[in-house]
Every structure is written in C-alpha cells, then in structure tokens.
Design an enzyme around this catalytic site. Structure first.
Site, short mmCIF file in Angstrom:
data_model
loop_
_atom_site.label_atom_id
_atom_site.label_comp_id
_atom_site.label_asym_id
_atom_site.label_seq_id
_atom_site.Cartn_x
_atom_site.Cartn_y
_atom_site.Cartn_z
N HIS A 149 0.81 -1.22 0.00
CA HIS A 149 0.00 0.00 0.00
C HIS A 149 0.85 1.28 0.00
CE1 HIS A 149 -3.70 -2.14 0.39
NE2 HIS A 149 -3.47 -2.58 1.61
N ASP A 186 -3.21 -10.07 -2.81
CA ASP A 186 -3.72 -9.62 -1.51
C ASP A 186 -5.17 -9.19 -1.68
OD1 ASP A 186 -2.36 -8.41 1.30
OD2 ASP A 186 -4.17 -7.36 0.66
N HIS A 188 -6.65 -6.73 -0.60
CA HIS A 188 -6.75 -5.28 -0.74
C HIS A 188 -6.01 -4.82 -1.99
CE1 HIS A 188 -6.81 -6.27 3.66
NE2 HIS A 188 -7.99 -5.69 3.50
N ASP A 274 -4.91 -12.73 2.92
CA ASP A 274 -6.19 -12.25 3.44
C ASP A 274 -7.39 -12.50 2.52
OD1 ASP A 274 -4.89 -10.39 1.85
OD2 ASP A 274 -4.82 -8.85 3.39
#
Length: 377
Positions: A149, A186, A188, A274
């Site tokens: 991120h 991931d 996200h 995740d």
C-alpha cells in the site's frame, strides 16, 4: 549453483519486533469508546507461518537468505526523500504514523521502526538479487512491515515502504532487467505499485482484490494507467464472497494471458493471504489449495517467460489459526517439497457454498478480459 530446484527464504527475528502499538483492531484505541486491544497487524500470523515451516521440516530444506537494510537511496528509488527523512525522524523519537496526513489507513510504528522497515525492504532486495544471479530458483521473503500500500510520499494500511516496488527498481538499475510484472493477490488493492508505475509500460501491475475493501475508492477496473503506461495497469476488483472458482477464472482468463502478452523478465508477487475464508480484513473464500494452485500458475508462467525468475514478498493475512497453512502451501509449491502436514481447515473451506464461479463474478471477469488488448510485448 548446481541445484536450481531450490528456494530462497528470507526471515529475520527483528521483523517480529515491528511495533504497531495498542489498537482496537485497525483503529486507534481510546476516545472513551474503543477498548484497547492488539493491532490487527501484529507479529502473530507471520511468526506462526515460520513456526509451521519449522515444525513441518521445510525450513531446513530452504536456502536461507540473510537480509540487509535497504539504503536511503534504494528507498528513494520509489519514495520521496522528504517522506523517507520524515520516517527516520519519527523513528529516532517516539515513533509515529507513516500515513502522514491521510485520514485513513493507520500505519503506526514505534521507536526504531525505520530500521526494521528498511530491513524488510532490504530482505526483498536480497531475495531478488539471489533469484537474478541464479543463487536460487525462486524466493519467498517473509518480511514485516508489509509494503504494497505504500506510495511515493506516504505509507498506508500497515505499509511503510513499498518492498516489491523497491525490488523492481533495484532489478532495473543493477541487473539490466527492464520488463517486470506484478501479480498482487492480496485481498486489498495494490495501490502502491499502481501509483508508482502508473505511467510506465515496462512494469505491468496486476491486482486481484475485493472490490473497494481498501483503500477506499481505489482499484477500479477502469484504472488502466496513463501515457506510456496506459493499458499496463490491470485491476480485477472481485465482488465480496468470491471463492476458488472466481480466482481460477481470473488467472486462466486474465492474469496468464496478460503475462504471456507482456513477456516479463521477472515476476514479483505481493503475496497476501487475506483472501482466505476466515480472514478478519476480507470477505473472500479462498483456501490453502487455491493459494498453492495460484503459485503453480505463476511458477509455470515464470518458467515459460523469464527463466523461472520469481520473487514472492509477504503482505497481508490476519487469521492466526488458518493463515499459516496458506503460507506453508505456497512455500511447498515454490520449493517442490511436500511435507507431511495437511491443512485441517480444508474440510471447512472447500465445502463453503458458492465456491464455484458465480454469474456476477463472471460478468466482472469478462470486463477484465477486455483490458488485455492494451498489453503488448
């Protein structure tokens, strides 16, 4: 080295000492309403992956790669010097928050956090160099803090420095590797690589993520890059509840065709666990055997396209009991060594309803397939 079937493994105890403080999940505790507990991003799942690797006997069959700290200049290959120096200053004091003035995406760290984050970035650099020089066939860097991120001028969502992007710049500068592909699974959005390589056609960024789970309003299918990089940023924002059928379809219909069109010289996988069914920060239904399968697919692509050159850097995954089995499956597949451990969660996860590709998921993937036209070698 003579045995090219071996896998490099990066680990350091200091990664587990990265201090994310007392939080209420992902929010700062206190204010009279949020009872303090541990931060969702803590050392537990990472340490438990390493513990399971040890118990299974796999660790001793991997090639240990000793991490080093990334230099300030290496960090500044993707981050602004002002941002790096701000992290250094906070780290030398009481610590701080790498999100800077962003109202969301808390990224706390304690005193000495800069040094640990630099060691994490350096660990991925060591893994990348080992792969590119032929010391190992492929590598997994089990690092912390995670990185996907982090953007040029801010950290975000537990990420201080963008470990994978720094490794890509390192490969381009020191190993004459220009065409690099990111396959980020991931849960996200991989917003950091998207922003860093937004206008570049030599880096293909692919992010498979849950639609708009984090960062907010990020990772749209229409975000494809600009200028020279137009068409070289692919987002596949899957609907919540997507399972193995959707992920397999994404790989078969979008990811693998994109890699074959692009023909990378190196593949980097920001590897988050995740999307797994019990994870606290996602709402997907992936299981360890799906992670094993996805790893096999990128390994085959790396074999066909870039001489097996594949680096995986650890990202998310927060369910303490099940995440380690996902990590074991990936590293077993990378190494070609199957241990005696079997995932006890599979009987639950593989029987969840709607694991098969659903019509609304298929519709999104069909839109993503249209993006392949923008990629050329």
């Amino acid at each position: 080295m003579t045995n090219m079937s071996q896998t490099g493994f990066v680990w350091h105890e200091l990664y587990m000492w990265h201090d994310t403080g007392t939080y209420a999940g992902v929010l700062p505790s206190g204010h009279g309403i949020l009872e303090p507990e541990e931060n969702t991003e803590n050392a537990a799942t990472k340490r438990r992956i390493k513990n399971l690797l040890d118990v299974s006997g796999l660790t001793e069959q991997l090639i240990p790669l000793k991490p080093r700290a990334a230099t300030v200049d290496e960090l500044c290959s993707v981050h602004t010097r002002q941002y790096v120096e701000a992290i250094q200053k906070m780290s030398a004091g009481a610590g701080g928050d790498a999100r800077m003035d962003t109202p969301y995406g808390h990224t706390p760290f304690g005193p000495g956090g800069f040094e640990i984050a630099a060691l994490a970035s350096g660990g991925v650099l060591v893994a990348t160099e080992a792969v590119l020089t032929g010391q190992v066939k492929n590598a997994y860097a089990l690092v912390r803090p995670i990185g996907h991120h982090a953007e040029p001028a801010r950290g975000l969502g537990f990420c201080m420095f963008n470990n994978g992007a720094i490794a890509a710049r390192f490969a381009q500068k020191y190993h004459d590797v220009q065409r690099i592909a990111f396959v980020d699974w991931d849960v996200h959005h991989g917003n950091g690589a998207q922003k860093i390589f937004w206008s570049e056609r030599d880096v293909l960024t692919i992010s498979i993520h849950q639609d708009r789970v984090f960062p907010p309003d990020s990772g749209h299918i229409t975000d494809i890059g600009e200028g020279a990089g137009r068409g070289y940023n692919l987002n596949i924002p899957l609907p919540p509840g997507s399972g193995v059928g959707a992920y397999r379809a994404v790989f078969e219909r979008v990811v693998l065709p994109a890699l074959r069109r692009f023909r990378p010289e190196l593949i980097i996988v920001p590897c988050g666990f995740d999307p797994a069914a019990f994870d606290t920060l996602g709402r997907m239904m992936v299981h360890s055997e799906c992670f094993r399968w996805m790893t096999a697919q990128v390994m085959q692509a790396a074999h066909e396209l870039c001489g097996d050159r594949l680096v995986m850097c650890h990202e998310g995954g927060y369910h303490k009991a099940s995440t380690p089995f996902c990590g074991l499956a990936v590293i077993e597949q990378l190494s070609g060594i199957r241990t005696s451990i079997r995932d006890p969660w599979m009987i639950v996860f593989e029987n969840l309803g709607q694991q098969e590709l659903q019509p609304h998921q298929d519709a999104l993937i069909k839109k993503a397939e249209e993006l392949l036209a923008g990629i050329t070698a």
